[in-house]
Design an enzyme around this catalytic site. Structure first.
Site, PDB file in Angstrom:
ATOM      1  N   CYS A 108       3.611  -2.542  -8.488  1.00 34.34           N
ATOM      2  CA  CYS A 108       2.795  -3.704  -8.132  1.00 34.34           C
ATOM      3  C   CYS A 108       1.448  -3.372  -7.492  1.00 34.34           C
ATOM      4  CB  CYS A 108       3.590  -4.644  -7.244  1.00 34.34           C
ATOM      5  SG  CYS A 108       4.432  -3.859  -5.872  1.00 34.34           S
ATOM      6  N   HIS A 165      -0.158  -7.039  -0.550  1.00 33.90           N
ATOM      7  CA  HIS A 165       0.408  -5.698  -0.748  1.00 33.90           C
ATOM      8  C   HIS A 165      -0.640  -4.659  -1.157  1.00 33.90           C
ATOM      9  CE1 HIS A 165       4.310  -3.372  -1.963  1.00 33.90           C
ATOM     10  NE2 HIS A 165       3.886  -3.083  -0.738  1.00 33.90           N
TER      11      HIS A 165
END
Length: 525
Positions: A108, A165
């Site tokens: 990710c 993130h």
């Protein structure tokens, strides 16, 4: 041999070599710092004609689902067939352009970095997800430029809603790297889940000293902020119930942001970044058991689909649907390691690998009355390309700084032309800083491969190995599961050309080297 004959023979060899190079690499370099692209003058003209009809700058909405598999959406072979109907995402594909060869990074953080910077993560240094309490030694954003930063300087209101993130330290959050505002959380769903579910994480939660020490490292809140201001807490994440609500909070914020932008008559750039369907999946009220499969992951897919429907309905209700470019995708393939709390792919491997199952993701482009409905294309699309394409749509392409090499290409004409072809010649695939594979036309060539030693253990129990004398090659039309390499037997004609693409790609690092921000694992080279 006479001199004239020698010259003719040499010219023939030279012409043959040029012809081979042009076939394997028909791209043209426009600027030294931009990835060369395949020229398509007719579709460029058609796309410019469509954009010229707009009375204002288009809105840009990128819908990014976390860990959703290629085969989760109905139009990609999932939906009802796998126990989780996706009518809204299916509708988006039917009324827009369905891409069958869209590529992300294996995990990710690298994908999100690539999408926002247009750069292969080995260049930005954001090569893998950060773990609990871990922070890079160098702020990668000090030398990176986001799409949001460039569009904000060109009249856009910019935001990200949901998962970030991409760094939690000072100078690394969205409102510090170019976004005008944001609401979401800084890390990832599992980072928070490990503190709230004692059935899965008993050896952390049931040891008070350990629990307190680790929890002190995590900002366990939904937060929000604006450019030039400090971030503030919106919602603590202290229980499973709290965690189950976050995607609805993100959806509410996205709706509010879009409504405010429309009311102000300002073009917007928004990434709606789902928390779902990353493990651990806890669905919002009313979604438990809502899918035919009635398991948490499938219920989460249904919730994601409903939110996609909400966002699309809002565009229609605000009468801005015809002026909004929408792109829906996933940040990598499904996480097979957490099965059954993970998605489905028909391909080999999953999240964490550069097999097709790890990097090939859904890609749907929609723009009412601008993108022809019902199109399906196998043209190559790298999520890096969203950087270039978004900036081109925003009229700021000449404002891309020349300080960094941009691996993305502008795919505007591919997406907007009624019969558009991809402007991308090849997709280069990495695991952290290791070059792994390249996709060109229907062929995939591996220089290194993942060897997984147990079923569904792509992340937790796999190693990277060099191939032997011959690269491993798969014709993805004949062998989409990459189960038997036939490169030496059937693709000897293509090996030199594809390896030439790799050599040309690797040569760009001479002027634009990889960046080390401290994410290399101990003991790695």
């Amino acid at each position: 041999m006479k001199k004239g004959v020698v010259l003719i023979f040499a010219c023939l060899l030279c012409n043959n070599l040029i012809a081979q190079q042009n076939y394997f690499n028909p791209t043209q370099k426009v600027k030294d710092y931009l990835e060369p692209a395949i020229p398509h003058s007719d579709q460029d003209k058609e796309a410019k004609g469509k954009l010229a009809k707009l009375s204002k700058k288009p809105n840009i909405l990128i819908i990014l689902v976390d860990d959703m598999g290629y085969g989760d959406i109905g139009v990609y072979g999932g939906g009802y067939a796998v126990g989780a109907p996706t009518p809204y995402m299916d509708q988006l594909a039917h009324e827009g352009l369905q891409l069958t060869s869209t590529y992300a990074q294996p995990t990710c953080t690298p994908t999100r970095a690539a999408l926002m910077t247009g750069r292969i993560p080995a260049r930005s240094g954001l090569t893998r997800p950060t773990l609990t309490g871990e922070n890079p030694k160098v702020n990668p954003w000090a030398s990176e430029n986001t799409t949001a930063k460039i569009l904000s300087q060109n009249g856009y209101i910019t935001s990200i809603s949901g998962k970030w993130h991409l760094g939690e330290t000072k100078g690394s959050l969205p409102n510090e790297v170019g976004y005008d505002e944001w609401l979401g959380f800084a890390a990832v769903q599992s980072e928070y889940a490990q503190f709230v579910n004692e059935w899965i994480y008993p050896d952390l939660i049931n040891k008070p000293e350990r629990f307190a020490a680790m929890k002190a490292l995590v900002n366990q809140n939904v937060i929000k902020g604006k450019k030039g201001q400090e971030n503030t807490v919106v919602q603590p994440i202290a229980t499973i119930a709290d965690l189950s609500k976050v995607d609805q909070i993100f959806a509410d914020y996205s709706e509010d942001f879009i409504t405010r932008a429309a009311k102000a008559d300002k073009p917007f750039y928004l990434i709606h970044s789902f928390s779902k369907v990353h493990n651990d999946n806890y669905v919002s009220e009313g979604y438990k058991g809502k899918s035919p499969a009635a398991i948490p992951y499938k219920d989460a897919v249904v919730e994601v689909d409903d939110i996609v429907g909400r966002l699309m309905k809002l565009l229609k209700d605000l009468k801005i649907e015809e002026n909004t470019f929408v792109f829906l995708t996933s940040d990598n393939g499904p996480n097979e390691d957490v099965w059954p709390d993970g998605g489905y792919t028909p391909f080999r491997g999953g999240k964490g690998t550069t097999w097709e199952g790890g990097v090939r993701v859904p890609g749907i482009a929609y723009w009412k009355n601008t993108i022809k409905p019902g199109r399906i294309s196998d043209g190559l699309f790298d999520l890096c390309d969203l950087f270039n394409t978004s900036i081109a749509l925003g009229g700021a392409y000449d404002k891309i700084p020349s300080t960094n090499y941009i691996d993305g290409v502008d795919q505007t004409s591919f997406l907007l032309s009624d019969n558009g072809q991809s402007n991308r010649n090849a997709v280069f695939m990495y695991s952290e800083t290791s070059f792994m594979a390249v996709r060109w036309q229907e062929y995939k060539l591996h220089m290194k491969v993942f060897n997984t030693s147990a079923p569904r253990k792509n992340l937790d129990q796999s190693v990277i190995e060099n191939v032997g004398m011959s690269p491993w090659v798969y014709n993805l039309y004949n062998s989409p599961k990459e189960d038997l390499s036939s490169g030496h037997r059937y693709f000897e004609w293509g090996l030199p050309g594809m390896m030439g693409l790799i050599n040309a790609h690797m040569s760009t690092y001479q002027k634009y080297p990889m960046k080390d921000i401290g994410l290399k694992k101990p003991g790695s080279e």
